[in-house]
Design an enzyme around this catalytic site. Structure first.
Site: not given
Ligand code: FPP
Length: 247
Positions: A25, A42, A136, A201
């Site tokens: 997150d 991201h 892994l 969540s």
């Molecule tokens: C949550 O942060 C993150 C996500 C919903 C996306 C997770 C995806 C990645 C880490 C990208 C790469 C993944 C792979 C498998 C290549 P948020 O966007 O909710 O952050 P915020 O709470 O600060 O808005």
């Protein structure tokens, strides 16, 4: 390049988390804090995935499960959803060779039917390609929600009972667990959530029933191998009783 196996890697002694699950997150806030579009966060998050995947074997972690996209994340803007989906596709395409060489077995959990057919094909192909790997086990949760997974498993179990493949008296915990997306995986020992939010969540509610939790204020794009190592050190000091009494 030869595939790596567990005996090639020196692992520190002491109690270890065999299966770590991470709620990654804070990508959005990381980018917004810098005045950048959320997708930049991201992309930086995907780079962290690479670093953490690489670090796991030497930290004694054999199973890593990461929450990439939840059943609730479709509520985000179309731009962000499309951007994330194309990031997943690019990650799979770009990392396939490296993951194979590193000895990583890649799997996915979550409902696939709602994903683009091209992404579904990439996912299926890399699962087959990396299936022989043992160093892994990396599991990526995409369009995953624990309640959705449990509902799908319950429907499967009901179907098996109705079809006479499963006796009603056998339709218990083990039968349900065997119908989850995680059927052949061990339960997580430790669930980590970055970014300071204290929520689970809808992530692995069944599987994490006895997991230890760690919440860290670090935003996912800033989360390093050293952060993971420090959390694992703390985990090694915890006493896990699984509902039993103190020894
Ligand atoms: C949550 O942060 C993150 C996500 C919903 C996306 C997770 C995806 C990645 C880490 C990208 C790469 C993944 C792979 C498998 C290549 P948020 O966007 O909710 O952050 P915020 O709470 O600060 O808005």
């Amino acid at each position: 390049m030869a595939r790596k196996k567990a005996s090639d890697v020196a692992v520190p002694s002491g109690p270890q988390a065999n299966h770590v699950a991470i709620i990654m997150d804070g990508n959005g806030r990381w980018a917004t804090n810098r005045g950048w579009p959320r997708l930049v966060g991201h992309r930086r998050g995907a780079e962290r995935v690479r670093e953490i995947v690489q670090a796991c074997p030497s930290l004694g972690v054999r199973w890593l499960t990461i929450y990439a996209f939840s059943t609730e994340n479709w509520k985000r803007s179309t731009e962000e959803v499309i951007g994330l989906m194309s990031l997943f596709g690019r990650y799979i395409e770009k990392e396939a060779d490296k993951l194979s060489a590193q000895g990583v077995r890649l799997r996915f959990i979550g409902g696939r039917a709602r994903l683009e057919p091209r992404l579904q094909d990439l996912m299926a192909a890399i699962e087959v390609r990396t299936a022989p790997n043992t160093l892994l086990n990396l599991t990526v949760a995409i369009n995953y929600g624990g309640r959705d997974e449990l509902a799908r498993a319950a429907v499967r179990m009901a179907g098996d009972v109705a079809a006479g493949r499963l006796a009603l008296e056998d339709a218990g915990e083990a039968a349900l667990a065997a119908r989850l997306d995680t059927a052949d995986m061990p339960d997580p020992d430790l669930v980590i959530r970055t970014s300071g939010e204290m929520r689970t969540s809808n992530f692995l509610p069944w599987q994490a029933a006895y997991a230890e939790y760690e919440f860290t204020p670090t935003l996912w794009p800033d989360f390093t191998r050293d952060n993971l190592a420090a959390i694992l050190d703390r985990f090694a000091g915890r006493e896990r009783r699984f509902g039993g009494a103190k020894a």
